[in-house]
Design a protein around this motif. Structure first.
Motif: not given
Length: 192
Positions: A157-165, A175-180
């Motif tokens: 949650p602290e690093s911008g986490g989210y749910w995906v299928e 892709d998460h590091p680039a999104r963050q």
């Protein structure tokens, strides 16, 4: 035999025994909403739904009331029209878990309902990584099979986490590091 497959076979066997009893007593028993309710139970017990599920799922998800609690109760009542729904405590538990969780435990729904504000200065939005109890009961029920299709959480949650299928998890994780970084840049340059 795999455990989840065995569970699904058990559900089908229970529903099948009801169908055979029904055909011996009255050919018309499993028609209309009774039949759609039994089909909906089967279709909503797995994350991989064939096209044959469309009529029963349309009927189930077409049930809407003004309040969420009333919608859940009406959907449960619909599923209980299936004779197998109350045949065992496990089947009744499955019906209750489906009515509370089906349509509410996918990645999009989790991201929308698990948003929380953090910080004291207006803060930021985080998405909780803890699945609600109704989703745990639904996806973890002994008669459901969501092992391969259950939504997964990316990062923290602290690093911008989210749910995906589940099918998108590996790509989202990569892709998460680039999104963050894009989120951080947007924040610092006036976008947030």
């Amino acid at each position: 035999m795999k455990q989840p497959l065995f569970r699904m076979v058990a559900v089908v066997a229970v529903l099948g025994s009801v169908a055979s009893m029904a055909s011996a007593q009255d050919v018309e028993v499993l028609s209309g909403d009774t039949r759609l309710a039994c089909e909906a139970i089967l279709c909503l017990s797995t994350g991989q739904r064939p096209s044959e599920c469309t009529p029963s799922l349309s009927r189930y998800f077409g049930i809407h009331k003004r309040k969420l609690s009333d919608t859940i109760a009406a959907r449960r009542d619909f599923l209980e029209r299936c004779p197998a729904a109350q045949q065992t405590p496990q089947m009744l538990g499955l019906v209750h878990a489906i009515s509370r969780g089906a349509g509410r435990c996918d990645a999009a729904s989790l991201n929308a309902t698990l948003r929380m504000w953090t910080g004291s200065d207006g803060g930021e939005i985080q998405i909780s990584d803890r699945m609600p109890a109704y989703c745990v009961a639904y996806t973890g029920h002994a008669y459901t099979d969501f092992n391969q299709t259950q939504p997964r959480y990316v990062a923290t949650p602290e690093s911008g986490g989210y749910w995906v299928e589940a099918r998108d998890y590996e790509r989202a994780l990569a892709d998460h590091p680039a999104r963050q970084e894009a989120t951080r840049q947007n924040y610092w340059w006036g976008g947030g």
